[in-house]
Write a protein that holds these residues in place. Structure first.
Motif, PDB file in Angstrom:
ATOM      1  N   TYR A   4      -7.179  -5.451  -9.305  1.00 54.51           N
ATOM      2  CA  TYR A   4      -6.701  -5.451  -8.017  1.00 54.51           C
ATOM      3  C   TYR A   4      -7.832  -5.036  -7.420  1.00 54.51           C
ATOM      4  O   TYR A   4      -8.308  -4.091  -6.827  1.00 54.51           O
ATOM      5  N   CYS A   5      -7.825  -6.482  -6.119  1.00 53.19           N
ATOM      6  CA  CYS A   5      -8.588  -5.863  -5.591  1.00 53.19           C
ATOM      7  C   CYS A   5      -7.895  -4.763  -4.056  1.00 53.19           C
ATOM      8  O   CYS A   5      -6.598  -5.062  -4.106  1.00 53.19           O
ATOM      9  N   ALA A   6      -8.338  -3.735  -3.166  1.00 55.18           N
ATOM     10  CA  ALA A   6      -7.295  -3.071  -2.345  1.00 55.18           C
ATOM     11  C   ALA A   6      -8.144  -2.433  -1.492  1.00 55.18           C
ATOM     12  O   ALA A   6      -9.597  -2.595  -0.840  1.00 55.18           O
ATOM     13  N   ALA A   7      -8.066  -2.579  -0.282  1.00 54.19           N
ATOM     14  CA  ALA A   7      -8.238  -2.107   1.313  1.00 54.19           C
ATOM     15  C   ALA A   7      -8.318  -1.543   1.536  1.00 54.19           C
ATOM     16  O   ALA A   7      -6.809  -1.344   2.269  1.00 54.19           O
ATOM     17  N   LYS A   8      -8.877  -0.873   2.770  1.00 51.62           N
ATOM     18  CA  LYS A   8      -8.257   0.361   3.413  1.00 51.62           C
ATOM     19  C   LYS A   8      -9.196   0.425   4.724  1.00 51.62           C
ATOM     20  O   LYS A   8     -10.123   0.465   5.038  1.00 51.62           O
ATOM     21  N   LEU A   9      -8.000   0.127   6.162  1.00 48.63           N
ATOM     22  CA  LEU A   9      -8.743   0.035   7.489  1.00 48.63           C
ATOM     23  C   LEU A   9      -9.600   1.524   7.810  1.00 48.63           C
ATOM     24  O   LEU A   9     -10.773   0.657   8.262  1.00 48.63           O
ATOM     25  N   ARG A  10      -9.300   2.759   7.205  1.00 44.06           N
ATOM     26  CA  ARG A  10     -10.154   3.632   7.947  1.00 44.06           C
ATOM     27  C   ARG A  10     -10.034   4.670   6.939  1.00 44.06           C
ATOM     28  O   ARG A  10      -9.667   4.894   6.217  1.00 44.06           O
ATOM     29  N   PRO A  11     -11.644   5.385   7.007  1.00 44.36           N
ATOM     30  CA  PRO A  11     -11.572   6.258   5.798  1.00 44.36           C
ATOM     31  C   PRO A  11     -11.496   7.214   5.962  1.00 44.36           C
ATOM     32  O   PRO A  11     -10.125   7.920   7.194  1.00 44.36           O
ATOM     33  N   PRO A  12     -11.108   8.622   5.353  1.00 42.15           N
ATOM     34  CA  PRO A  12     -11.589   8.324   3.776  1.00 42.15           C
ATOM     35  C   PRO A  12     -11.203   7.218   2.766  1.00 42.15           C
ATOM     36  O   PRO A  12     -10.060   6.345   2.746  1.00 42.15           O
ATOM     37  N   CYS A  13     -12.091   7.213   1.736  1.00 43.56           N
ATOM     38  CA  CYS A  13     -12.383   5.597   0.752  1.00 43.56           C
ATOM     39  C   CYS A  13     -11.453   6.780  -0.486  1.00 43.56           C
ATOM     40  O   CYS A  13     -12.214   6.518  -1.400  1.00 43.56           O
ATOM     41  N   SER A  14     -10.160   7.397  -0.272  1.00 45.28           N
ATOM     42  CA  SER A  14      -9.623   8.135  -1.597  1.00 45.28           C
ATOM     43  C   SER A  14      -8.269   7.861  -0.814  1.00 45.28           C
ATOM     44  O   SER A  14      -8.049   7.627   0.188  1.00 45.28           O
ATOM     45  N   GLY A  15      -6.736   8.736  -1.683  1.00 46.68           N
ATOM     46  CA  GLY A  15      -5.608   8.549  -1.637  1.00 46.68           C
ATOM     47  C   GLY A  15      -5.202   7.175  -1.548  1.00 46.68           C
ATOM     48  O   GLY A  15      -5.440   6.548  -2.067  1.00 46.68           O
ATOM     49  N   SER A  16      -4.245   6.895  -0.830  1.00 48.81           N
ATOM     50  CA  SER A  16      -3.108   5.459  -0.392  1.00 48.81           C
ATOM     51  C   SER A  16      -4.380   4.504   0.531  1.00 48.81           C
ATOM     52  O   SER A  16      -5.342   4.273   1.009  1.00 48.81           O
ATOM     53  N   TRP A  17      -3.941   3.593  -0.434  1.00 48.46           N
ATOM     54  CA  TRP A  17      -4.992   2.276   0.069  1.00 48.46           C
ATOM     55  C   TRP A  17      -3.840   1.274   0.266  1.00 48.46           C
ATOM     56  O   TRP A  17      -2.471   1.312   0.727  1.00 48.46           O
ATOM     57  N   ASP A  18      -4.188   0.855   2.020  1.00 52.01           N
ATOM     58  CA  ASP A  18      -3.947   0.036   2.957  1.00 52.01           C
ATOM     59  C   ASP A  18      -2.972  -1.257   2.192  1.00 52.01           C
ATOM     60  O   ASP A  18      -1.989  -2.193   2.408  1.00 52.01           O
ATOM     61  N   TYR A  19      -3.838  -2.220   1.598  1.00 52.50           N
ATOM     62  CA  TYR A  19      -4.277  -2.982   0.944  1.00 52.50           C
ATOM     63  C   TYR A  19      -4.053  -3.333  -0.504  1.00 52.50           C
ATOM     64  O   TYR A  19      -5.216  -3.203  -0.773  1.00 52.50           O
ATOM     65  N   LEU A  20      -3.212  -5.026  -1.300  1.00 56.82           N
ATOM     66  CA  LEU A  20      -3.700  -4.565  -2.485  1.00 56.82           C
ATOM     67  C   LEU A  20      -3.742  -5.850  -2.650  1.00 56.82           C
ATOM     68  O   LEU A  20      -3.106  -6.645  -1.967  1.00 56.82           O
ATOM     69  N   GLY A  21      -4.392  -6.883  -3.299  1.00 58.20           N
ATOM     70  CA  GLY A  21      -3.961  -8.316  -4.132  1.00 58.20           C
ATOM     71  C   GLY A  21      -3.137  -8.794  -5.320  1.00 58.20           C
ATOM     72  O   GLY A  21      -2.580  -7.368  -5.445  1.00 58.20           O
ATOM     73  N   GLN A  22      -3.079  -9.950  -4.762  1.00 57.28           N
ATOM     74  CA  GLN A  22      -2.366  -9.794  -6.132  1.00 57.28           C
ATOM     75  C   GLN A  22      -2.895  -9.930  -7.520  1.00 57.28           C
ATOM     76  O   GLN A  22      -1.746 -10.069  -8.853  1.00 57.28           O
ATOM     77  N   GLY A  23      -4.331 -10.380  -8.014  1.00 56.49           N
ATOM     78  CA  GLY A  23      -4.550  -9.461  -9.204  1.00 56.49           C
ATOM     79  C   GLY A  23      -5.387 -10.632  -9.780  1.00 56.49           C
ATOM     80  O   GLY A  23      -4.521 -11.558  -9.569  1.00 56.49           O
ATOM     81  N   THR A  24      -6.227 -10.439 -10.675  1.00 55.83           N
ATOM     82  CA  THR A  24      -6.754 -10.969 -11.723  1.00 55.83           C
ATOM     83  C   THR A  24      -6.525 -10.496 -12.945  1.00 55.83           C
ATOM     84  O   THR A  24      -7.299  -9.636 -13.368  1.00 55.83           O
ATOM     85  N   GLN A  25      -6.305 -11.408 -13.799  1.00 50.06           N
ATOM     86  CA  GLN A  25      -6.527 -10.898 -15.657  1.00 50.06           C
ATOM     87  C   GLN A  25      -7.781 -11.404 -15.679  1.00 50.06           C
ATOM     88  O   GLN A  25      -8.398 -12.317 -15.927  1.00 50.06           O
ATOM     89  N   VAL A  26      -8.541 -10.224 -16.718  1.00 46.95           N
ATOM     90  CA  VAL A  26      -9.412 -10.138 -18.166  1.00 46.95           C
ATOM     91  C   VAL A  26      -8.620  -9.434 -18.746  1.00 46.95           C
ATOM     92  O   VAL A  26      -8.449  -8.822 -19.258  1.00 46.95           O
ATOM     93  N   THR A  27      -9.661  -9.807 -19.758  1.00 44.73           N
ATOM     94  CA  THR A  27      -8.707 -10.362 -21.344  1.00 44.73           C
ATOM     95  C   THR A  27      -9.995 -10.251 -22.168  1.00 44.73           C
ATOM     96  O   THR A  27     -11.447 -11.034 -21.957  1.00 44.73           O
ATOM     97  N   VAL A  28     -10.174  -8.832 -22.265  1.00 44.27           N
ATOM     98  CA  VAL A  28     -11.662  -9.114 -24.088  1.00 44.27           C
ATOM     99  C   VAL A  28     -11.199  -8.823 -24.394  1.00 44.27           C
ATOM    100  O   VAL A  28     -10.684  -8.203 -25.268  1.00 44.27           O
ATOM    101  N   SER A  29     -11.579  -9.623 -25.973  1.00 39.36           N
ATOM    102  CA  SER A  29     -11.154  -9.360 -27.336  1.00 39.36           C
ATOM    103  C   SER A  29     -12.639  -8.893 -28.199  1.00 39.36           C
ATOM    104  O   SER A  29     -14.102  -9.089 -27.369  1.00 39.36           O
TER     105      SER A  29
END
Length: 119
Positions: A93-118
């Motif tokens: 998932y990609c996440a975004a935060k409008l203001r620092p600090p870049c830690s703690g809760s994040w404001d927005y989250l994408g829907q995700g993309t699956q990665v599978t490693v065999s």
């Protein structure tokens, strides 16, 4: 509001590489990050970047193998994943935060993309 759309996931053999992309639109975010959720496990932090500059930060589990970067002209965040391991299998998932600090809760989250490693 920020919209995040991930792409680039897929299936790969151990030792292979993938590059994930996250297209961002809407408000400008000061912090951008990647998280992942392995099957049956909670979300875990992967890496983040302060969009105004500074050194990216990584989880110990991916340090030296993954590289987070941004293209400000394209409003796109990337995650280059090398030397992939089966334990990297997860929804990313990609996440975004409008203001620092870049830690703690994040404001927005994408829907995700699956990665599978065999193995």
């Amino acid at each position: 509001q920020v919209q995040l759309v991930e792409s680039g996931g897929g299936s790969v053999q151990a030792g292979g590489s993938l590059r994930l992309s996250c297209a961002a639109s809407g408000a400008t975010s000061k912090c951008m990050a990647w998280f992942r959720q392995p099957p049956g496990n909670p979300h875990e932090y992967v890496a983040h970047i302060y969009t105004a500059g500074g050194s990216p930060m990584y989880a110990d589990s991916v340090k030296g193998r993954f590289t987070i970067s941004q293209d400000n002209a394209k409003n796109t965040l990337y995650l280059l994943m090398n030397s992939l391991k089966p334990e990297d299998t997860a929804m990313y998932y990609c996440a975004a935060k409008l203001r620092p600090p870049c830690s703690g809760s994040w404001d927005y989250l994408g829907q995700g993309t699956q990665v599978t490693v065999s193995s």
